[in-house]
Each structure stands twice: as structure tokens, then as C-alpha cells.
Design a protein around this motif. Structure first.
Motif, PDB file in Angstrom:
ATOM      1  N   VAL A 269       0.828  -1.204   0.000  1.00 32.48           N
ATOM      2  CA  VAL A 269       0.000   0.000   0.000  1.00 32.48           C
ATOM      3  C   VAL A 269       0.866   1.259   0.000  1.00 32.48           C
ATOM      4  CG1 VAL A 269      -1.996   1.094   1.122  1.00 32.48           C
ATOM      5  CG2 VAL A 269      -1.634  -1.340   1.366  1.00 32.48           C
TER       6      VAL A 269
ATOM      7  N   ILE B  11      -1.519  -1.521  -4.355  1.00 31.04           N
ATOM      8  CA  ILE B  11      -2.804  -0.858  -4.100  1.00 31.04           C
ATOM      9  C   ILE B  11      -2.592   0.648  -4.204  1.00 31.04           C
ATOM     10  CG2 ILE B  11      -4.756  -0.646  -2.540  1.00 31.04           C
ATOM     11  CD1 ILE B  11      -4.235  -3.492  -3.442  1.00 31.04           C
TER      12      ILE B  11
ATOM     13  N   TRP C  16      -6.843  -3.353   0.596  1.00 30.88           N
ATOM     14  CA  TRP C  16      -5.638  -4.155   0.796  1.00 30.88           C
ATOM     15  C   TRP C  16      -5.949  -5.456   1.514  1.00 30.88           C
ATOM     16  CZ3 TRP C  16      -3.390  -5.376   5.580  1.00 30.88           C
ATOM     17  CH2 TRP C  16      -3.909  -4.706   6.702  1.00 30.88           C
TER      18      TRP C  16
END
Length: 1585
Positions: A547, A573, A585
Motif C-alpha cells: 500500500v 494498491i 488491501w
């Protein structure tokens, strides 16, 4: 509690429901009462029953115990709700003494503008996003906040201050009559002139208890005694029985000196004064301060401060690094050949759908293609644009990791150095200019980007990409295959092994906003990947969900570099998806059964909020949850809450792994996944107070101010770590001491690109022991992290070095301050993640500033109460004061590329005054504790003692002054304290030759009418520059005779009667003046009322007429009708006027006999003027003094009948009246009269007239100079083309009763230099009430001089010359040459003793043209004033002097005058009445105002004054009201830095609010009275705490 039965274990599903319930409470989806009810229903069956009698007493302990059981064996202090509870407890302590700080006043239009709200841009992520400075780690458990806040909301004393403690209405409510702001202003001024005598006397006592007697206020009424008796009776009766009338919502108050004030503003000021009377902190130790240097108060060491007492630490060794592996390029080639279809990267779009799936085969082929085009297709074969080792910028958006990986590895294969940077969306991106500077210093000329990004870059109308500010010229190259040339089959890149060559450069934003480039070598990159592989136990074909930002830090290290080494599958992501779906996520972890996830604590926090609707979550596949910002202590709560909630979803308890890293040291430490999950990770509870001193205390006595820290694992494999002190010498810390972590390993950055000095200080650190021995021969690298290594080998991080703020010798972490501010209820008042804390340097110390975006639905009162509670909470928890707290509108702070707050840009906007806040609260009184010690004056009497020495002294006498040891201590002959007595004199008037010796001006006019009847004396110009009228000697004489005849015929006046002259500037005023002299009357020139503002200007006219005892009024027909109009009758009863005579139609017969005074000492005319302090004083001028004044000016300026002089002055008082009406008749020169009011319609009138009439001498006011400078700044070329030539000007004298405005005169001279004006021609004159002309620049003699003095010495009444440009230097311009017949001496205004040249004192003058006294309504019974008959206390005690009331000093220069003697220059510093006594020192308002005006371009004018020992600054805002609040901190900072003073009240008003008289001088006391009466209609009023 110890005797209770053990609690029944609570099932896992009940725990999950309780966690969801807490989150609902934190989000406001359930009330506190509903939360308590549902919680009891869930866990009631699992808790033992408590007797009803003990239920209330045991409620809170049982609640804490149950929460502790819910979280296992974890201590409650680790939860963020405990910090919230600490905050509430700190606020409860303040509840007993509610803050009595007045709420700022804001104009209603400004309130309405701030209330208008545009919803935040969802792309900005203002709802809970965090900055690049890791503010995301402050995402705390809101459930705990809300629960504790709700529980504490019922406690007495924990609530915010009541609304009654501060007023919330705007001061514009006073405008009930519909009059404009200027009208209200003038009305206030008229009311001020009518002030009563007792208030005046009390005001004088309040401002200057030791001031010499001031000029009597001629507005005094005759019932002073009764008024004084009433005051004494009122004081005796006591305050408790007084009937107080209300003004608005404020009571009738009295200041400390008993001055009654009735206004809303005064109530707030008194409220602020009362608050400041209670010192928040004990005063610091005081010491003596030398007169010449003001030393700042220094913090003295406290023996009770926490100190480190442990043993010296030893460096911690990481585990041994495993076997070597292939370099990244070779690994990529291997995976591409072995498993070309193995997934390398899966990137999802903003909708959560995969849009880019990159295999290792595709990554290799595309990278090779990029490498080939970089090496062969840019430039020519002979001169390629990119060579090996060159730097190339990688500009890719955060949602396209595939293109970035391709470009990154293409650069490595092409042997060029990639420099990843953010995408510039606009030309004014926050921090974009600094990024451009980095690229320029790296020599970047090529930028790689994707096709989509290239299309989105801002372009010019021709289609070219705009040149971004600060960026070098770049060649943009798109990396998609369809934009690149095909790679030949026989071409393969050369794969280089690990070495010292630079692999890539990672940018880093510093605390000051600068951007540095950290170079990482190939060996460091490979070693770092090996260390990460070993620490995280990566294996081939594992899936990792990322992320984080893949261009830098942890995201780059794991998702781009280490993933390729281990053939990992990365699922990226984008942040745009996380803002829409915070669970994205987690869903991808479940979908791909990922083994590892790289997140931040903010992602965990928002996943908690959004997980309720998800039922199919299974996190059993995760073996490691890497928390990138786990080093921040405030990430503990998010980690714990996430584990509690998702434990039911298969999340293992030991897989949450915080890590620590920095751009310089790369990965510093990583917690390995725990194999035994039964034992929770160790935590440390540290005292914040001890941490601020750099000391570790695990259990503080103050349970409220603690910080829970978690370990970030052990040292990286192959690394050695130690903690060194933050001092200059990197000495190893003790075991109980916090320091900067340093590592020694191959896997670190190697340098800051192009900065060898900073590189040595960061990457070549050699730690030493306390004995001075070197720890290791190999250098260490500073990590920029503040922490310690425990005895167990675990690494703990307490903050970042860049986040530290050194305030008062203590270090505070910005993240800690943010966490405390977010814990203050109501917690939803500000946006989470949209709060910035930084420090600014003010007065040689750092001051804390808090900036937050407030919610759109918050009211002014809510904002102020929240700010007050934040101040209290931070003071209670951290024991430090907040200097400034700023609230801005939503979605207005500058954003970083990921949507968080750009801290450096926010700080820069704050310092530049471009933040445009909605609310500001300044607390300088609380924070600034290092001000210089106040000056203490020596007590004692004022008697002068004389001692005669013995025979050896031969009668020499020594005078000792016991009142004050200082400038007049010892006098020997003409020396005082070793310095020459400050005295000087002009030419001897008795030796000057004069063609005619007349004692009376009337005789001079008669003589000129007979000798030169056709000689033109006066010429009046209109606004077009044409001659409106002119008068010769004969014409003036005949018209004056007719006026005298009319006075004798109609008014039957007696000799000596006073006649008021109400005329506009023109010939009528001069004719009537001499007509009164011919009739034996005393003329009194009065400015007529303004026809557009009769109601406010007429009362002042009427007052002068009454005070002067005028028996009739001479005026024009137009003004006569105006005085009798209905509008005028509404302000002043027309029946109260004395007889009004119209002089438009004069009788044809002349007076039977012209009056000749019998005594030259009889009264010639009265001169009335309102001083800058608001005093209306009239002085008496005798015939002898008038003739002597004209004669002195004639000799000084060499005025003869052949000369022409241009005069642009108001003719109603002072030197303007003398030059306009008297000098031409006496000297015979021609005066060209230019009314200053005509410049409003034609700014070039004065200069054009000077040029057209070839005038060599001209007189004007500062108002005229300012109008010409402002109005003609852009018209000099046009004036030159019209033939305006100022080269003939010999003297241009600016007439004023104030300190010369050096900057204005310089600007004027510089501006019109092209028109021939010489700078030496511009000079100033000085006059006052007791003497109209003390100094005046003549035609001969030396040029005016300018000296630079130390402003700090002036505050102690000392004069110290310094060089131009020196710190605290103040330029002072000479106030002209001393007139003939004038003697000057500098005397102590309190002791009346003569002073030396090196001291500042009052200017005393002795001259034959001094005024004879003040005009008073008491007549001959008026109390005598020592202003006109003062004597020195020692020395020449027989001579009489007149006191000017102005402070100044004399300096003997190296120049010579016309007689060949050294020239004595007089420098006027300021009016004694206007000087402000603050902190025992003397401050002049103009110095403070000059500093304030320089702070911001929007400040048009400024005026300062004092009230109740508070300094009030009024600034005129020449911009939109949106910028009003920007000025408050700037004004406060400037006055603190330059003058060591704290501004108590800052008033932002419209342009034109500061009243200015006809001479261009500020009427500060009028402004003060208008402010206290709430008549200014300010835009904003800030009351600094």
C-alpha cells in the motif's frame, strides 16, 4: 480490587463485537448512553455482580479492569484512549480556573465568509490522510477517545470555559447609526476633544507618573473641583456599592489607575490584563543588564532536572548476514529466463480491478528496451544525450508501479542513475520548486514518464510541457513500448556487479523544506536487499501486498528491489483506491492469499472503520504484517486495535512487525514475526517530561504525561547500531539516555549528492566514549531517529530528529503534540491527519505553532473553546506553551503528493502571511520567558546636593544628583560625566544686519504699501496650476483697512478682543489676519468645518472659538451659511455662536485710525493646535516674538523681495501659519501659495508649480511629500516630458513637529532624482508649541547629516552611534540648522539637570521668539506652566528655558558652518508625551510602527499605543479581509524580535482608520479612544494571551 474473584473469560466473538461497538462510538454512530447500555448487555453475563451500594464507587475501576482483560495482558497505558483520559484529566485541572481570555472580535462579513464552505476534494484525502512526515502514525483508537471523553464530560470542571468568559459578537454592532466607519471615527475624535478634566489628569498620571507638567487642556470645564470630589467620594465608597452602567455587554470598568472606561473592547482588555496578572510559570532568575546591551534572560540549570545516571552503552551487533546472491539485474535476467511467466506485479486501478499484470519476462524485455533507447536513441552517436553514470528523473504517478519498475530497471541496465520524484501537477506544487533544485544540482536533463502521465502534465497553448518553477530544462521520454525503438536481437545490456558506483538517488525532504538527494551505491542496494530477505525470511513466489509509495522508503525497498531478488509477486494498491475503499488491501490479501503486507498505521486504522460490512475476510495466510511507520510511538494503538478486531478473522497475534528506517540509513530495524504468540511484545512506558530532557524514565510519577513505545525489532543483519548524544560530539549515550541512532553497515546511503559538508556530518560519524576513545574505526551513519537500544537488544524509537522542537532547553516531538491536540474533545472538531505542528524561531528560541483544518460546521465560539482546551491540554501534558494556534478552512492547507499536509510549505505560508486562517490564538505571554530583565530605576528624591572640594580644587564645585545615577551625575565646568554638555546655539541675532527694524507686523505692511505698493506678495494657485488670485503690498494694506473698519463699525470691538478667522486656505485668511491687527484685535486662525462632514468637525471648531474667548467670527459667505444650516444646528446650536461677520462684501470706507500697540510684549495672535497626543493647546504669541521669529527665518533662509518661495502647508497653526501669513510681509519675498487640499485632485500640482515658477526654496508637509511619492511613483517619465525640472530647487524643507521621516524623504529624493532634484536639497524643520521654529535648513551651511544610533541604547536614554547596517541600527536625520537667536540645551526631563552629548534628553530652547504661555479659560488666574519658564536644577540655574516636550540629542559634527565653527546638529527622536514606558524602558511608537509596516505588504499603515500596560497595535489592511488574520502572528513576531515587547492586542482595521492631522502626524490618542469606545469597526481584534 485485589480481593475480587477472577473474571470469567470473554469469548472471542464477544470481544469482536465490543471492538465494533467502540468504533461506532468513535465515529459518532452511537451515543455514550447507548454504548454503555449495549456494552453491559454484551459482557454483563461474564462479570461478577457488584453490590448496589458500591456500584457507583467501583464503576470506573471496574471499567478499566474489564478493558484490560479484553486486551489480554496488555497494559491500559499502551492504548490511545489512556492518552485521551490523560488529556481530559489535564483539562480537569484547569477546570477550577477557567481561562479568562477574551474571545477575538471578528467582523460579521469575515465570519460569514469563513462560514461559507466548499466540501473537501475527495482526491486530497483530507479525511484522515497523513503527510509524508508520518503524521499517519497519530491515528489513534477513536473508540477510546470517545468513551473516555463521554465519561468525563459529566465531571465538574472538565468542560470548556463558559461562553460568558468571552464575548462573541463583532465590534461592528456599534455602528447603529448607519454612519460610515470614517464618520464614526471623526465622531469619536470630537468626543475625545470634549474629554473631561479629571479624566485627562488621571490619564496623564496613568501614562506618565513622572512626566513633566503637560500643556493645559484648553477644553477643561469649570467644574473640575466638583468632579474630582465626586471621584474621591466614589473611590471611598468602594467598588462593591457602585452602580455600574452597561455598554453593550461590558461593564463600566476602571483601569488600575482609576480611569473609567465603558466599552466592550475595554472589558476584553481588562479581562486579558486580569489573566496576565496570574503568572502561569514562576519568573526566571533575574540578573543585572548593562545599559548598552540588553541580554536575554537565560534559563538557569535546575538541579532537580532529570539526568542520565546509567552506565555507558555498547554498540549492538546484528546477526550475521547470509551468503551472497546475484545482483538485481542478474536476478531479473535469471527469473526472466527460468520463469518468464511468473507474476511480478499486479496493479489495480481506482475501482479495485487489475489493469496491469507484469511478469518477469515482460519486465526484463521492457527494461532492456528502455535501456537501449536511453543509451542509443537520445542525442547522436558522437554526442549521446545520456552517458553512463548520468542522472535521469523518473516521473511517474502513484497508480502506475508497472511503468515505474520498467523505467527503474531500464536505468540500472543502461548504467544510468534513476532519480524518482513526484509528478508536478501544477507550476506551484508544494515543494515542487525544491524538487527542481535537486534535479538541477544532479544535472538531470532527461525525464522518463508514462504516456498517461505525459498527457496529464500541464502544457502551453502550443502543446509543449510548461517549465516548472525551479526545474531544469528536461527532455521528456515516454517509456511505453509503442513510443520506443525496437531493440536489436544481438544487443544485450551489460550487467554490472556490486560496487561503489551510485545505483539510484532517493530524495529526502528536510525540516526546513529543502530537498536532498541520498545516493545509494550498487553494493549498498544489494546488501540491503539481502538483509531484508534475511530479516523478513522472503522465499520465492511469495505474494506481497503493498500500500506504500513504491518510489521511496519502505515501498521501494520491498516492492521494487527485494521483490525482484526473491521473485516475489507484488500486488500494488493505489492510494486513490484506499480513499474509496479502505479495505482494499485486506481484500487483496484474501484474494491472493498474500504472505506479507506492507502498510502504514493509518491503513490499519481506516480498515477498522470500514470492516463492519465485510463477512468473508480471512487473514490466516498472512505471516508478516509490516508496519512502515511502526517506529512512531503513536502507531501502537492502531496496531493493537487492528489485532483485537481481526483476530477473529484469522490474524495471528505475532505477525504485526513494526520497522524503522530512514533515507540515509535505509532499513534500520525490523521486528521479526514471533513464533510464540502467547507472550505479547514488550512495551515501554516513558515519561514525556524526562524524554524532553533526553532521559529515560520507565515509570513516571505523573501518570498523565507518559508515552508508550514499542520495539521495532532487532538490528538488521550485518549491521552495528549505537545511540549517540545529539550534541556536536557523537558520544555514546548512557543506558537511561535517549540519543540519535547510528548504524554501521554497507547497506546505507553513501552521501548527499553534491553536499560534501553535510555528507561528512551524516555519513561519516565516528562515535566516541565518554573517555574520548573511538568506538570503531569504520564510520557510522546517522539515521535521523531518536531512540535507544535496550539491554535485550531490542531497538526502541521515540521520534524523529526532524520532528524535534527545542523549546526552552527541552526537546518536544511534534507527533506527541499532534496526538494531544487530537485527544481534546470534541475530537471531531478538526480533521484527523489534517493537523500540522512545527516550530519557528522567535527571540532566539523555538516557539510551537499548531495549524489545523477545522470542520465546516464549527462556530466561532466552538473554535475558540477548542483552541483554549488544546492550549490547556498541551500545557498540562507536555509542560510547554503553544505560541500560536491557527485554524484554517477545510481543504486549504498545502498537500503532499499522497494527500497529506506538506509541513514545510505550511510553515512557509505561515511565515509569509499567506495561510489565510479562520481563527488565530496567540500566547506570547505564556511562551516567551526569555525577555530581557525590566529596567529598574533608582528610587530617591530629586534634590541636588552640592559639595565643595578642598583647597586643592580652588573652589571647584561638584554637583551630585541623588535622584538617578546616570547622565547628570557629575559636572565639572562644561563637562557632565566626562562628556561635553549638550548645548548649542544659532547665529547671534543682535549682530545680524537688517534693513528695517520694526517691532510690529502692521507697521511693516504699512511701510511696504508706501515704499513698494505694486510689489506682489502673494500668489494663490488653483488645482490646475493657474493663478487664482494675487495681492500686492498696496492691495493687502487697503483690504486689511476695510476689514478693520468693518470690525470697528459692526462689532464695536475693544483693543485686545479675540476674533476667530474661519477661512479656507487663501487670500481672505491673510487679509482678515492683518485686518485684525489693524483693528487692535487678536486673530485666532481656525480650520473651517468640512462641508461633507459637518457633524463631526464642527464641534471642534466651536470648542476653539469658545476656549479662545473669541467675541466674533470672520468668515466667508459660504461658510457663514454652513454654520447656520440645519445640519450644523444638529451638531451645534446656532444660537451659541458669537456674531458671525461675512467679509465677502467689505465696506468701501477705511478705518479712521489704524491701531498701534503700545507695548511689543502685548498679544499679537493665538495659535491653536491639536497635538499627536490629542491635546488641544493654544499658545500666545506677542508682537515682539512674532517679529523676532520672522526676522530669524529671514536671516536663515536669506529671504529678500527678489526671492520667490513656494508654500504647500496648512495655514492654521505652527510654522505653516507663520510662512503663509507673516514671513512675506516681513521679508518682502513673493509667496506662491498652494493649498494642500488641491493635491487630492492634482498630485503633481506642487512640483509643477515649483518647476514653472523656477522656485529655489519651497516648504511642504510630510503629507504633501507622501502624496507626491505615492501618487507620482509611476509618472516621473510623464512629468519629465511635460518639462518639470527641479534642478533649481535649493532647499525643500519639510515642516513637522515630529522625528524626521528618513525613509520617506529618501524615497522622495530618489524618486524625483531624474527630474533634477538633489538629495542634499531635501531637509526637515523642527518646531513645537513653545517655539514655532527651532531648526530650519538654511541656504548656507553644511548639508543635513544622518547618523545611525543603537535602538537598544535609546531605550535606556543613551545615544550610541553605530555603522550603517548594524543590528538594531536606527537612522536619524538632522532636524535642520538652529535658527539665529536660538539656544538649545538637552536636559533630563525628570531631574531638570543638563546632560551630556551621549545621552537622550528633553530639548530645552531659549529664544526671543518663544511663545509667552498657554491660552486657558482661566485667564490670568491660570496656573503657571513651567514649559515657558523652566530652570536647570544645577549649572546655569538663572537662565529661563522653554521645554519643547520632545526628546533628542546634540552631536558636534566634523562639518563647519558659515562662521567656520564646527557644526552642532540636533536630532529629534520623538515626543516625550508619546513615548511609552514599557518594562522600565522608553519606547517610541514610530520605531515599533516601522517594524510592523515592514512585516507584510498588505499593511498600509500602523499605529501603536498602550492601555493598562498592554501594547496595542492597530494595522490598516490594504487587501481583502481574508488576509486579516495572517497579520496577527507577523505583527507579534516582529515586535518581539526587534523590540523585545509582547503585543497585547492586535487590531486589523480598514485603510484610513488611523487618524492623521493636517501635518501628516498620527493622532494615536484619538485612535486609542476610538478603539476603547468600540468605534473603529475593526476587521479583526486578537487578544494575545
Amino acid at each position: 480490587m485485589a480481593g475480587r474473584d477472577p473474571l470469567v473469560p470473554i469469548p472471542v466473538e464477544i470481544r469482536a463485537k465490543l471492538a465494533e461497538l467502540e468504533l461506532e462510538l468513535s465515529e459518532g454512530d452511537i451515543t455514550q448512553k447507548g454504548y454503555e447500555k449495549k456494552r453491559c448487555q454484551l459482557i454483563g453475563a461474564f462479570l461478577p455482580q457488584i453490590p448496589a451500594a458500591d456500584a457507583a464507587q467501583e464503576r470506573r475501576p471496574s471499567l478499566a479492569l474489564r478493558r484490560r482483560r479484553l486486551s489480554g495482558s496488555r497494559d491500559e497505558r499502551y492504548r490511545s484512549d489512556v492518552h485521551s483520559e490523560a488529556v481530559q484529566a489535564a483539562l480537569a485541572k484547569h477546570g477550577q480556573r477557567k481561562m479568562a481570555v477574551p474571545m477575538p472580535s471578528k467582523r460579521r462579513s469575515l465570519v460569514a465568509r469563513n462560514s461559507a464552505y466548499t466540501p473537501p476534494d475527495t482526491s486530497s484525502g483530507s479525511e484522515g490522510e497523513d503527510s509524508e512526515e508520518d503524521h499517519g502514525v497519530q491515528e489513534e483508537d477513536e473508540g477510546g477517545h470517545a468513551a473516555v471523553a463521554g465519561a468525563l464530560s459529566l465531571r465538574p470542571g472538565s468542560s470548556a470555559p463558559d461562553a460568558d468568559s468571552s464575548t462573541t459578537t463583532s465590534s461592528s454592532s456599534s455602528a447603529s447609526s448607519g454612519v460610515t466607519g470614517r464618520g464614526r471615527q471623526a465622531k469619536g475624535l470630537a468626543q475625545h476633544v470634549r474629554v473631561s478634566a479629571h479624566r485627562l489628569r488621571l490619564h496623564q498620571q496613568h501614562r506618565k507618573p513622572e512626566m513633566p507638567s503637560a500643556p493645559p487642556d484648553v477644553t477643561s470645564s469649570t467644574n473640575n473641583a466638583a468632579t474630582a470630589d465626586e471621584i474621591q467620594e466614589e473611590k471611598k465608597s468602594g467598588g462593591g456599592h457602585r452602580q455600574t452602567c452597561k455598554y453593550g455587554n461590558a461593564e463600566l470598568m476602571e483601569t488600575g489607575d482609576g480611569v473609567p472606561v465603558s466599552s466592550r473592547v475595554s472589558a476584553k482588555i481588562q479581562q486579558l490584563v486580569n489573566t496576565l496578572k496570574r503568572p502561569k510559570r514562576p519568573p526566571l532568575r533575574e540578573f543585572f543588564v548593562d545599559d548598552f546591551e540588553e541580554l536575554l534572560e537565560a534559563q538557569q540549570p535546575d538541579p532537580d532536572l532529570p539526568k542520565a545516571e546509567g552506565a555507558q552503552t555498547e554498540p549492538a551487533q546484528g546477526e550475521e548476514l547470509g551468503a551472497e546472491s546475484l545482483c538485481l539485474e542478474a536476478a531479473l535476467q535469471r527469473w526472466a529466463s527460468v520463469s518468464p511467466k511468473a507474476p511480478c506485479l499486479t496493479s489495480v486501478d481506482a475501482n479495485g480491478k487489475p489493469f496491469c499484470q507484469l511478469t518477469y519476462g515482460k519486465l526484463w524485455s521492457r527494461s532492456v528496451k528502455v535501456a537501449y533507447n536511453l543509451s542509443h536513441k537520445l542525442g547522436t552517436k558522437q554526442e549521446p544525450l545520456v552517458r553512463a553514470g548520468d542522472r535521469v528523473a523518473l516521473v511517474f504517478p502513484n497508480n502506475d508501479p508497472g511503468s515505474f519498475m520498467t523505467a527503474f530497471y531500464g536505468c540500472l541496465l543502461a548504467d544510468v542513475v534513476p532519480v524518482p520524484v513526484e509528478v508536478p501537477l501544477t507550476r506551484k506544487d508544494a515543494g515542487g520548486q525544491q524538487i527542481g533544485f535537486l534535479l538541477g544540482s544532479c544535472g538531470v536533463s532527461v525525464a522518463l514518464t508514462s504516456d498517461l502521465c505525459h498527457k496529464g502534465l500541464p502544457k502551453s497553448p502550443t502543446g509543449d510541457i510548461l517549465h516548472f518553477k525551479g526545474w531544469p530544462k528536461l527532455l521528456w521520454m515516454v517509456t511505453e513500448s509503442n513510443h520506443l525503438s525496437k531493440t536489436p536481437r544481438d544487443w544485450l545490456p551489460r550487467i554490472r556487479g556490486p560496487g561503489a558506483d551510485t545505483a539510484y538517488i532517493e530524495y529526502k525532504t528536510c525540516k526546513d523544506g529543502g530537498v536532498l538527494g541520498v545516493t545509494v551505491s550498487r553494493a549498498a542496494m544489494l546488501t540491503h536487499c539481502r538483509a531484508l530477505t534475511q530479516a523478513c525470511t522472503y522465499t520465492e513466489a511469495e505474494t506481497i501486498v503493498n500500500v506504500l509509495d513504491f518510489k521511496k522508503d519502505v515501498g521501494l525497498w520491498h516492492a521494487v528491489l527485494t521483490s525482484v531478488m526473491n521473485m516475489l509477486h507484488v500486488v500494488s494498491i493505489p492510494y486513490a483506491l484506499m480513499k474509496v475503499n479502505p479495505l482494499a488491501w485486506i481484500q487483496k490479501v484474501c484474494q491472493f492469499k498474500a504472505k506479507v503486507a506492507c502498510v502504514k498505521s493509518r491503513d490499519m486504522h481506516w480498515a477498522l472503520v470500514a470492516h463492519r460490512d465485510q463477512r468473508d475476510i480471512n487473514l490466516a495466510s498472512l505471516r508478516m504484517l509490516l508496519v512502515a511507520d511502526g517506529a512512531n510511538p503513536w502507531s501502537v494503538s492502531s496496531c493493537d486495535a487492528f489485532l483485537n478486531v481481526f483476530r477473529t478473522k484469522g490474524l495471528k497475534s505475532g505477525i504485526i512487525c513494526p520497522c524503522a528506517g530512514s533515507p540515509e540509513a535505509l532499513s534500520v530495524a525490523i521486528r521479526r514475526p514471533a513464533k510464540d504468540t502467547s507472550e505479547p511484545p514488550p512495551r515501554g512506558v516513558l515519561s514525556m517530561y524526562s524524554l524532553s530532557h533526553g532521559v529515560i524514565r520507565l515509570d513516571s510519577d505523573d501518570k498523565l504525561a507518559v508515552l508508550a513505545v514499542q520495539d521495532v525489532g532487532r538490528v538488521m543483519p550485518g549491521a552495528v547500531m549505537c545511540a549517540v548524544k545529539m550534541d556536536a560530539v557523537p558520544q555514546l549515550c548512557k543506558s537511561d539516555e535517549v540519543g540519535e541512532l547510528c548504524v554501521r553497515t554497507v547497506a546505507t546511503g553513501s552521501s548527499y549528492y553534491g553536499l560534501s559538508g553535510r555528507t561528512k556530518n551524516t555519513f561519516e560519524v565516528v562515535p566516541v566514549t565518554s573517555a574520548g576513545t573511538v568506538v570503531d574505526d569504520s564510520p557510522f551513519t546517522r539515521t535521523g531517529l531518536l531512540g535507544f537500544v535496550a539491554a535485550s537488544g531490542l531497538v526502541y524509537v521515540a521520534g524523529k530528529i526532524d520532528g524535534l522542537m527545542a523549546v526552552g532547553g527541552r526537546h518536544h516531538n511534534a507527533d506527541d503534540i499532534v496526538a494531544t491536540a487530537l485527544a481534546v474533545e470534541p475530537m471531531k472538531f478538526v480533521y484527523r491527519g489534517r493537523i500540522a505542528v512545527f516550530s519557528i524561531e522567535v527571540l532566539h528560541d523555538e516557539r510551537i505553532v499548531v495549524v489545523a483544518e477545522q470542520r465546516p460546521d464549527s462556530t466561532e465560539e466552538d473554535s475558540f473553546q477548542w483552541m483554549s482546551r488544546v492550549l490547556q491540554a498541551i500545557d498540562g501534558i507536555h509542560r510547554v506553551g503553544v505560541y500560536c494556534l491557527v485554524l484554517v478552512s477545510p481543504n486549504t492547507l498545502p498537500k503532499s503528493p499522497l494527500g497529506g499536509i506538506h509541513l514545510c510549505e505550511t510553515k512557509q505560508l505561515f511565515l509569509e502571511g499567506a495561510l489565510h486562517p479562520s481563527n488565530v490564538l496567540m500566547c506570547p505571554h505564556t511562551c516567551v520567558t526569555n525577555l530581557p530583565k525590566p529596567r529598574q530605576k533608582q528610587p530617591g528624591g530629586r534634590r541636588t546636593h552640592v559639595r565643595t572640594l578642598g583647597r586643592a580644587s580652588r573652589g571647584l564645585r561638584i554637583f551630585w544628583l541623588l535622584a538617578e545615577i546616570g547622565p547628570a551625575s557629575v559636572m565639572l565646568g562644561n563637562l557632565v560625566s566626562g562628556k561635553r554638555i549638550a548645548q548649542a546655539s544659532g547665529r547671534d541675532l543682535t549682530q545680524a544686519e537688517d534693513s528695517h527694524q520694526f517691532l510690529f507686523l502692521s507697521e511693516v505692511l504699512q511701510w511696504r504699501a508706501q515704499s513698494t505698493p505694486e510689489h506682489v506678495l502673494y500668489t494663490l494657485l488653483n488645482s490646475r496650476g493657474a493663478t487664482a488670485s494675487s495681492v500686492t503690498c498696496s492691495q493687502l494694506h487697503k483690504k486689511a483697512e476695510k476689514v478693520a473698519a468693518m470690525l470697528a463699525e459692526r462689532s464695536h470691538l475693544r483693543d485686545g478682543d479675540h476674533v476667530a478667522l474661519l477661512y479656507p486656505p487663501g487670500m481672505e485668511l491673510i487679509v482678515s489676519f492683518y485686518g485684525c491687527l489693524y483693528a487692535g484685535c487678536v486673530p485666532v486662525t481656525v480650520r473651517p468645518p468640512h462641508p461633507r462632514d459637518v457633524t463631526t468637525t464642527l464641534p471642534t471648531v466651536k470648542m476653539i472659538v469658545e476656549v479662545s474667548c473669541s467675541v466674533c467670527v470672520l468668515t466667508t459667505q459660504v461658510i457663514s451659511k454652513l454654520l447656520r444650516s440645519k445640519e450644523a444646528s444638529a451638531a451645534v446650536d446656532s444660537r451659541t455662536w458669537p456674531p458671525i461677520l461675512d467679509t465677502d462684501d467689505l465696506p468701501k470706507k477705511k478705518a479712521p485710525l489704524l491701531y498701534k500697540p503700545s507695548n511689543p510684549d502685548t498679544l499679537a495672535y493665538l495659535d491653536f493646535s491639536v497635538s499627536t497626543t490629542g491635546m488641544l493647546a493654544g499658545v500666545k504669541m506677542s508682537h515682539a516674538a512674532t517679529s523676532a521669529l520672522c526676522r530669524s527665518i529671514k536671516l536663515q533662509c536669506e529671504l529678500y523681495p527678489s526671492r520667490e518661495v513656494a508654500i504647500c502647508l496648512d495655514p492654521y497653526c505652527g510654522l505653516g501659519l507663520v510662512l503663509w501669513c507673516l514671513c512675506s510681509v516681513y521679508s518682502g519675498h513673493r509667496s506662491i501659495l498652494i493649498p494642500p487640499c488641491e493635491l487630492e485632485s492634482n498630485a503633481s500640482l506642487w512640483l509643477w508649480a515649483v518647476s514653472q515658477h523656477k522656485v529655489r526654496d519651497t516648504f511642504c508637509s510630510y503629507g504633501v511629500v507622501d502624496t507626491s511619492t505615492r501618487g507620482l511613483a509611476m509618472q516621473t517619465d510623464a512629468l519629465k516630458s511635460r518639462g518639470v525640472d527641479l534642478s533649481r530647487v535649493r532647499t525643500c524643507v519639510v515642516v513637522a513637529e515630529e522625528r524626521p521621516r528618513t525613509s520617506l524623504t529618501r524615497s522622495f529624493s530618489k524618486l524625483f532624482k531624474d527630474l533634477g532634484l538633489q538629495s542634499r536639497a531635501v531637509s526637515t524643520a523642527f518646531g513645537c508649541r513653545v517655539n514655532m521654529a527651532v531648526c530650519l535648513q538654511g541656504t548656507s551651511g553644511p548639508d543635513p547629516t544622518t547618523v545611525f544610533v543603537d535602538m537598544r541604547a535609546l531605550r535606556h536614554d543613551r545615544v550610541r552611534l553605530v555603522e550603517k547596517g548594524s543590528p538594531h541600527s536606527l537612522p536619524l536625520m538632522e532636524s535642520g540648522k538652529i535658527l539665529p537667536g536660538v539656544r538649545i540645551i538637552i536636559a533630563n526631563p525628570e531631574t531638570k539637570g543638563p546632560m551630556g552629548e551621549s545621552h537622550l534628553g528633553e530639548i530645552w530652547v531659549q529664544s526671543s521668539h518663544n511663545a509667552s504661555g498657554y491660552m486657558s479659560v482661566y485667564g490670568d488666574e491660570a496656573p503657571p506652566s513651567d514649559h515657558f519658564a523652566s530652570r536647570l536644577s544645577f549649572g546655569d540655574t538663572h537662565s529661563q528655558w522653554s521645554r519643547t516636550g520632545y526628546l533628542g540629542f546634540l552631536r558636534r559634527t566634523q562639518l563647519t558652518d558659515a562662521n567656520g565653527e564646527r557644526h552642532d546638529a540636533l536630532y529629534v527622536v520623538g515626543a516625550l508625551e508619546e513615548a511609552m514606558e514599557l518594562r522600565g524602558m522608553r519606547y517610541h511608537p514610530v520605531d515599533i510602527e516601522t517594524s510592523v509596516v515592514r512585516t507584510h505588504k498588505s499593511i498600509a499603515q500602523c499605529a501603536v499605543f498602550t492601555w493598562s500596560n498592554l501594547l496595542v497595535a492597530v494595522v490598516e489592511l490594504a487587501a481583502s479581509e481574508q488576509e486579516a488574520l495572517d497579520l496577527v502572528p507577523l505583527v507579534t513576531n516582529a515586535v518581539l524580535e526587534e523590540h523585545y515587547l509582547i503585543v497585547g492586542v492586535v487590531v486589523v482595521a480598514d485603510v484610513g482608520v488611523v487618524p492623521i492631522n493636517s501635518r501628516g502626524e498620527k493622532q494615536r490618542m484619538h485612535l486609542r479612544d476610538g478603539f476603547l469606545a468600540d468605534q473603529l469597526d475593526p476587521v479583526y481584534v486578537a487578544y494575545n494571551m
